[in-house]
Design an enzyme around this catalytic site. Sequence first.
Site, PDB file in Angstrom:
ATOM      1  N   ARG A  54       0.857  -1.191   0.000  1.00 31.77           N
ATOM      2  CA  ARG A  54       0.000   0.000   0.000  1.00 31.77           C
ATOM      3  C   ARG A  54       0.888   1.234   0.000  1.00 31.77           C
ATOM      4  O   ARG A  54       2.109   1.140   0.136  1.00 31.77           O
ATOM      5  CB  ARG A  54      -1.022   0.006   1.145  1.00 31.77           C
ATOM      6  CG  ARG A  54      -0.640  -0.617   2.451  1.00 31.77           C
ATOM      7  CD  ARG A  54       0.413   0.099   3.230  1.00 31.77           C
ATOM      8  NE  ARG A  54       0.104   1.512   3.366  1.00 31.77           N
ATOM      9  CZ  ARG A  54       0.988   2.442   3.598  1.00 31.77           C
ATOM     10  NH1 ARG A  54       2.280   2.116   3.718  1.00 31.77           N
ATOM     11  NH2 ARG A  54       0.671   3.702   3.711  1.00 31.77           N
ATOM     12  N   GLY A  55       0.226   2.411  -0.159  1.00 30.05           N
ATOM     13  CA  GLY A  55       0.981   3.639  -0.367  1.00 30.05           C
ATOM     14  C   GLY A  55       1.104   3.840  -1.874  1.00 30.05           C
ATOM     15  O   GLY A  55       1.478   2.907  -2.601  1.00 30.05           O
ATOM     16  N   ALA A  56       0.795   5.060  -2.338  1.00 33.57           N
ATOM     17  CA  ALA A  56       0.653   5.292  -3.782  1.00 33.57           C
ATOM     18  C   ALA A  56       1.860   4.837  -4.614  1.00 33.57           C
ATOM     19  O   ALA A  56       1.697   4.063  -5.579  1.00 33.57           O
ATOM     20  CB  ALA A  56       0.318   6.767  -4.019  1.00 33.57           C
ATOM     21  N   GLN A 204      -2.142   2.810   9.963  1.00 32.81           N
ATOM     22  CA  GLN A 204      -0.853   2.836   9.247  1.00 32.81           C
ATOM     23  C   GLN A 204       0.169   3.712   9.973  1.00 32.81           C
ATOM     24  O   GLN A 204       1.371   3.472   9.885  1.00 32.81           O
ATOM     25  CB  GLN A 204      -1.041   3.367   7.816  1.00 32.81           C
ATOM     26  CG  GLN A 204      -1.787   2.431   6.875  1.00 32.81           C
ATOM     27  CD  GLN A 204      -3.267   2.726   6.850  1.00 32.81           C
ATOM     28  OE1 GLN A 204      -3.839   3.192   7.838  1.00 32.81           O
ATOM     29  NE2 GLN A 204      -3.906   2.469   5.725  1.00 32.81           N
ATOM     30  N   ASP A 245      -2.210  10.509  -2.480  1.00 34.08           N
ATOM     31  CA  ASP A 245      -2.519   9.493  -3.481  1.00 34.08           C
ATOM     32  C   ASP A 245      -2.816  10.092  -4.843  1.00 34.08           C
ATOM     33  O   ASP A 245      -2.750   9.411  -5.860  1.00 34.08           O
ATOM     34  CB  ASP A 245      -3.711   8.652  -3.023  1.00 34.08           C
ATOM     35  CG  ASP A 245      -3.273   7.724  -1.910  1.00 34.08           C
ATOM     36  OD1 ASP A 245      -3.142   8.212  -0.770  1.00 34.08           O
ATOM     37  OD2 ASP A 245      -3.026   6.544  -2.185  1.00 34.08           O
ATOM     38  N   ASN A 255      -5.670  12.368   0.213  1.00 36.90           N
ATOM     39  CA  ASN A 255      -4.770  11.569   1.059  1.00 36.90           C
ATOM     40  C   ASN A 255      -5.622  10.829   2.088  1.00 36.90           C
ATOM     41  O   ASN A 255      -6.845  10.989   2.148  1.00 36.90           O
ATOM     42  CB  ASN A 255      -3.708  12.443   1.728  1.00 36.90           C
ATOM     43  CG  ASN A 255      -2.600  11.604   2.356  1.00 36.90           C
ATOM     44  OD1 ASN A 255      -2.106  10.666   1.731  1.00 36.90           O
ATOM     45  ND2 ASN A 255      -2.217  11.908   3.583  1.00 36.90           N
ATOM     46  N   LYS A 256      -4.958  10.029   2.890  1.00 41.79           N
ATOM     47  CA  LYS A 256      -5.639   9.181   3.876  1.00 41.79           C
ATOM     48  C   LYS A 256      -6.671   9.962   4.683  1.00 41.79           C
ATOM     49  O   LYS A 256      -6.429  11.099   5.078  1.00 41.79           O
ATOM     50  CB  LYS A 256      -4.584   8.571   4.801  1.00 41.79           C
ATOM     51  CG  LYS A 256      -5.096   7.666   5.900  1.00 41.79           C
ATOM     52  CD  LYS A 256      -5.989   6.553   5.409  1.00 41.79           C
ATOM     53  CE  LYS A 256      -5.319   5.674   4.373  1.00 41.79           C
ATOM     54  NZ  LYS A 256      -6.274   4.753   3.702  1.00 41.79           N
TER      55      LYS A 256
END
Length: 358
Positions: A54-56, A204, A245, A255-256
């Site tokens: 995960r993470g762009a 996260q 993202d 973003n998150k």
Amino acid sequence: MALQPNHSSLPPTIEWRDDTLYLLDQTRLPQVCVVEAADSVEAVWRAIHELRVRGAPAIGVAAAYGLCVAMQRDQPAARDAFLTRLEQHAAYLDSARPTAVNLRWALERMLAHARGDAAQTGAALYEALVDEAKRIHREDIELCARIGEAGRALIEPGSGVLTHCNAGALATTGIGTATAPLYCAHRDGAAFRVYADETRPLLQGARLTAYELQQAGLDVTLITDSMAPALMSQGLIDLVIVGTDRVAANGDVANKIGTLGVAIAAKHFGIPFYVACPSSTLDLRTPSGADIVIEERGAEEVAQLAGRRVAPEGMKVRNPAFDVTPHALVTGIVTELGIVRAPFDTNLAALFKTGAPA
Ligand code: MRU
């Protein structure tokens, strides 16, 4: 100098070895550190969808190798048939998660590379795809390092820096995006404090950011998301830096979930709010944040805590995985090409034309 964080206890987020894709399972960190081979395109899709990778930027690298995995097992001998299957696998991988534009970006780059390659056989096209995926991977490492140098000067000695979610080494294959300036400042001997939001619902920040910064020897303190404004009011936070993202053409930032609240609080207390990302996360095809598809995830992620149900059975739940921070709340966007500031619509477009911030 390319900086690698001190992750002596951590295997790489993503590794391509002996024509096999290995992914570090991030859902089990930090308690359990497991690397698994993703040996089918379905396995890569599931790893992205279930946030094991995960993470762009990491999603983009994983998807690029995912196409290699797909074409290794499904390799028509003729060029046209190979390209048709490749497009089908790319469309499938693209459906794994909707918000991070790096997924689409990496898949489109792989498709363009295959189409532009003169190879006439499936076997030769496969080799060309592997080369391109490795190039995307190497570039990711290098771009993180350049983001770190571009944002290094934002980290004042003695300051407090807040970050949200994990835009760290684990979200990339290098030293992260939001964390890259932190790692560079730490390398240079600067003393500063980092506050990591735990980042409900999947934690996260607590599981990944706090872990990787601690492993690398930074001074990091974990807080719950709701504590951030209070710490700001006490003068403990001098700078916010987060990843993203997708950045829309007007500078709106996805973003998150929870990032928007941090940005609003930072504005209230006059604290600079920076976003760090490679230029592959800047999506000029998406006019504004309103046009960004926000992933809605399963109710159990909110209704449960660490696998145990906490909400009443039958409770209605919302679980948008991301939010959009309007560009008016963003002080600057730290890219590998430098820091872009308002007006974002013209300055982001200019960045792609000139290769440098206005
Ligand atoms: O749902 P996740 O864990 O993939 O969300 C990750 C984030 O929101 C990160 O901040 C973003 O992808 C930037 S990663 C360098």
